[in-house]
Design a protein around this motif. Sequence first.
Motif, PDB file in Angstrom:
ATOM      1  N   MET A   1       0.837  -1.186   0.000  1.00  0.00           N
ATOM      2  CA  MET A   1       0.000   0.000   0.000  1.00  0.00           C
ATOM      3  C   MET A   1       0.880   1.248   0.000  1.00  0.00           C
ATOM      4  O   MET A   1       1.996   1.251   0.509  1.00  0.00           O
ATOM      5  N   ARG A 277     -13.244 -11.890  -1.009  1.00  0.00           N
ATOM      6  CA  ARG A 277     -12.758 -10.581  -1.418  1.00  0.00           C
ATOM      7  C   ARG A 277     -12.900  -9.567  -0.285  1.00  0.00           C
ATOM      8  O   ARG A 277     -11.997  -8.765  -0.040  1.00  0.00           O
ATOM      9  N   ARG A 280     -10.112 -10.064   2.271  1.00  0.00           N
ATOM     10  CA  ARG A 280      -8.820  -9.580   1.762  1.00  0.00           C
ATOM     11  C   ARG A 280      -8.763  -8.056   1.737  1.00  0.00           C
ATOM     12  O   ARG A 280      -7.736  -7.457   2.077  1.00  0.00           O
ATOM     13  N   LEU A 281      -9.857  -7.429   1.358  1.00  0.00           N
ATOM     14  CA  LEU A 281      -9.901  -5.966   1.362  1.00  0.00           C
ATOM     15  C   LEU A 281      -9.733  -5.411   2.774  1.00  0.00           C
ATOM     16  O   LEU A 281      -9.048  -4.403   2.984  1.00  0.00           O
ATOM     17  N   LEU A 283      -8.156  -6.831   5.339  1.00  0.00           N
ATOM     18  CA  LEU A 283      -6.771  -7.016   5.758  1.00  0.00           C
ATOM     19  C   LEU A 283      -5.856  -5.996   5.084  1.00  0.00           C
ATOM     20  O   LEU A 283      -4.943  -5.448   5.708  1.00  0.00           O
ATOM     21  N   ASP A 284      -6.107  -5.717   3.814  1.00  0.00           N
ATOM     22  CA  ASP A 284      -5.324  -4.687   3.120  1.00  0.00           C
ATOM     23  C   ASP A 284      -5.536  -3.321   3.760  1.00  0.00           C
ATOM     24  O   ASP A 284      -4.582  -2.567   3.969  1.00  0.00           O
ATOM     25  N   ASN A 285      -6.781  -3.000   4.078  1.00  0.00           N
ATOM     26  CA  ASN A 285      -7.082  -1.710   4.697  1.00  0.00           C
ATOM     27  C   ASN A 285      -6.420  -1.589   6.059  1.00  0.00           C
ATOM     28  O   ASN A 285      -5.984  -0.502   6.464  1.00  0.00           O
ATOM     29  N   ARG A 287      -3.647  -3.024   6.803  1.00  0.00           N
ATOM     30  CA  ARG A 287      -2.204  -3.225   6.611  1.00  0.00           C
ATOM     31  C   ARG A 287      -1.706  -4.409   7.426  1.00  0.00           C
ATOM     32  O   ARG A 287      -0.682  -4.361   8.111  1.00  0.00           O
ATOM     33  N   ASP A 289      -1.129  -8.748   7.212  1.00  0.00           N
ATOM     34  CA  ASP A 289      -1.041  -9.969   6.422  1.00  0.00           C
ATOM     35  C   ASP A 289      -1.896 -11.056   7.074  1.00  0.00           C
ATOM     36  O   ASP A 289      -2.041 -11.081   8.303  1.00  0.00           O
ATOM     37  N   GLN A 387      -9.814 -10.707  13.480  1.00  0.00           N
ATOM     38  CA  GLN A 387     -10.693 -10.365  12.356  1.00  0.00           C
ATOM     39  C   GLN A 387     -12.125 -10.714  12.724  1.00  0.00           C
ATOM     40  O   GLN A 387     -12.415 -11.834  13.142  1.00  0.00           O
TER      41      GLN A 387
END
Length: 413
Positions: A1, A277, A280-281, A283-285, A287, A289, A387
């Motif tokens: 990111m 999806r 995963r979004l 976890l990306d938001n 930051r 893994d 999560q």
Amino acid sequence: MTGAAPARVVVTGMGVVSSIALGVTEYLSALRAGRCGAAPVSLFDTSGFAHANGHQVADYDYAARLRRTDPAEWGRAALFAATAARMAVDDAHLSDRALQQRQGLVSIGTTDGGSHELDLLVAQEIAGGHDAMDGRLVRQVPAGGLSVAVARELGLTRVEAMTVATACSAGNHAIGDGLDALRSGEVEYALCGGADALCRRNFTGFYRLGLVAPDRCRPFDAERAGLLTGEGAGVLLLEEREAARARGARIHAEVLGYATNCDAYHQLTPNQAGIRRCMRLALDNARVDPADVDLISAHGTGTRTNDAVECGAIAEVFGGSPPPTVGLKGMLGHTMGAASALAGIASVLAIGHGFIPPTVNHGRTDPECAVDCVPNTAVAADPRVVQNNGFAFAGNNAVVVFGRDRRSGRDAA
């Protein structure tokens, strides 16, 4: 990111109304004990149903818990929301006056809003016609009353009061609203969560779909037979981290990130690709893994399809050895719009108190649900990142990621 990191947002207060506990201290004890709130429903007429267990909140003295709210003027779900918000503010050691002087957000998720009162109105109309209907109940039906009741109880005028109607993922949607508003600097605090009351209309809908369990909800179990409808509220008080530290607040956990999507795959059936999806979004938001996640609080409805699809999506994101994955609806029932808010509070408590709550009523794990669901008994652990999944009809997905405050002496993420 890429780009500068957004402002950090933390949880400084929590409030709980549920079938297993009133208040966060009792909730912590109930989660550790694996308490199950299932019992015969008495809130509405269940004659004609072959089975009618649910997770009903025990009667309590609203007036003793609320300071500005007249219980006679508000519906059941709104009173749950106002009570949980009052608890969250008290837990944060903030005065009403301190909040009243700040710009804030109130965002409460729901599935049914004032449908309990709508049930009562329908019964009145059947019994005596439209002229016999109670105008007070009519005013309690609109779902917007849930967030307004919170603002009224706390005397808040410098707020946007929203009710989020994305059904069973609405609590996570509301938490995401608060995270966004604080990250952008639009507000100085957010009261976020969800609330719903048991109602005959909702129970009947799930019953006719064949999704109501005959006795108890058993997430991930090979013999699972459905959900049990429940009720309650969970509200989290969120603040920008540095502002919270400056006032000496106790920080329960950090909200690391979240994501929502709508795969619009089917009105009822969940879509594995859409759920994958969304995770995963999120976890990306955040930051984060997948390997950094220590615990998943699953949506875990206890229905045949939903549990298998969710576990399939988890396997795609986390591989063959996902972190412990628990389903709290065995304890709480499916509290609809409150579900992911109550699960979010459980996630925060797991981080702060070093344990993993159990998946209760469990006998044997379904091979289609290849996760460690921590059956029946809580275990000591050191979860730093949790999560929290929330999924709803029509593909409305929302996932929030919580983490330990990185300067509390234990690293998060």
